[in-house]
Scaffold this active site. Structure first.
Site, PDB file in Angstrom:
ATOM      1  CG  HIS A 267      83.290 -60.778 -23.998  1.00 54.97           C
ATOM      2  ND1 HIS A 267      82.047 -61.308 -23.524  1.00 54.97           N
ATOM      3  CD2 HIS A 267      83.783 -61.788 -25.050  1.00 54.97           C
ATOM      4  CE1 HIS A 267      81.547 -62.396 -24.298  1.00 54.97           C
ATOM      5  NE2 HIS A 267      82.781 -62.667 -25.061  1.00 54.97           N
ATOM      6  CD1 TRP A 268      88.586 -63.079 -21.802  1.00 57.10           C
ATOM      7  CD2 TRP A 268      90.357 -61.802 -22.197  1.00 57.10           C
ATOM      8  NE1 TRP A 268      89.532 -63.618 -22.407  1.00 57.10           N
ATOM      9  CE2 TRP A 268      90.725 -62.796 -22.610  1.00 57.10           C
ATOM     10  CE3 TRP A 268      91.309 -60.640 -22.005  1.00 57.10           C
ATOM     11  CZ2 TRP A 268      91.842 -63.209 -23.357  1.00 57.10           C
ATOM     12  CZ3 TRP A 268      92.689 -61.094 -22.474  1.00 57.10           C
ATOM     13  CH2 TRP A 268      92.978 -62.006 -23.001  1.00 57.10           C
TER      14      TRP A 268
END
Length: 287
Positions: A267-268
């Protein structure tokens, strides 16, 4: 080129704004000089700040000649607390506008991660004339995934962490937050935990906000076609917080959009694949 000191402390600033009729003291970091401004906006995890979200991206953007604003939304970092009972995306968008107005910034490129993605889309829908280009990572519109049960595993872990902010719950969330959690250091965990616990009011208010309105991030899907800004959508194939098909929904809706998917990425994306991300986004902004 003179070497610019890049540190959180030396770039830390506050501004008083009004958003949706309410006054807020907003914290931001400002670095670099240039005619073009890039505003970076963090996600909704407890203890998140834009500095923490984008610390691997700041220097290349400053060196490329951009003025960078790392904005902390109300309820995060050193910005004022808030219990949000309506759309948090729109509240954050109103804060971006307040900061831009206060700093005499007419237009800016907007980079949003997760909640930050929702918020810059809300901004683009409300104030399209103030947007240059949009970069959306792991966020941009609410609404359900077509393939993954909602709320996702990651979102459940974020909510658990807000309710029980300790090191074990944090590590559990972070272990699915990124694809390869071996890069996460004990120092990072401790820093994030300290950030969280330094503002218990933010943690409690997030839970109160969810209770008041479980849908903090509305589904902008039906309105995406209104966005005319050139948009780069960036996703991790292994995102367990906001599934990749939401990225497809974004490029289906936004006419001038393109999608880049990283494999072996959670998610990063801007942190997990920082070098490629920086090159790609700087190229997108220049051309």
């Amino acid at each position: 080129m003179s070497h610019i000191e890049i540190s959180e402390a030396s770039s830390s600033k506050f501004i008083d704004i009004v958003a949706e009729g309410n006054p807020y003291k907003i914290h931001y970091n400002e670095l670099g000089e240039g005619d073009q401004v890039v505003i970076m906006l963090h996600g909704s995890g407890p203890g998140a700040t834009s500095w923490a979200n984008f610390n691997r991206n700041i220097e290349p953007f400053v060196n490329a000649g951009y003025r960078i604003i790392l904005l902390d939304c109300p309820g995060w970092g050193k910005s004022d607390p808030v219990v949000c009972t309506s759309s948090r995306s729109d509240l954050n968008a109103a804060c971006i506008k307040g900061v831009m107005d206060g700093l005499d910034i007419n237009t800016a490129h907007l980079i949003g991660n997760s909640m930050g993605g929702h918020s810059v889309v809300a901004f683009a829908l409300s104030w399209p004339e103030r947007v240059e280009k949009l970069i959306l990572m792991g966020g941009g519109t609410g609404g359900p995934s077509q393939f993954v049960p909602m709320p996702t595993e990651g979102i459940k872990l974020i909510q658990a962490l807000y309710r029980n902010p300790d090191i074990e719950t944090l590590k559990k969330m972070m272990s699915v937050f990124v694809y390869d959690s071996s890069h996460l250091t004990e120092e990072m965990f401790q820093l994030r935990l300290d950030n969280m616990l330094s503002r218990k009011d933010h943690l409690e208010n997030f839970v109160k906000s969810l209770e008041a309105n479980p849908k903090q991030f509305p589904d902008f899907g039906p309105r995406l076609s209104e966005i005319q800004a050139h948009t780069l959508v960036v996703w991790g194939r292994d995102d367990r917080f906001v599934p990749m098909d939401i990225g497809l929904k974004l490029i289906r809706g936004i006419p001038n959009a393109q999608l880049h998917v990283f494999n072996n990425c959670g998610h990063w994306a801007q942190w997990e694949h920082a070098d490629t991300f920086n090159r790609m986004v700087l190229d997108f902004l220049k051309h």
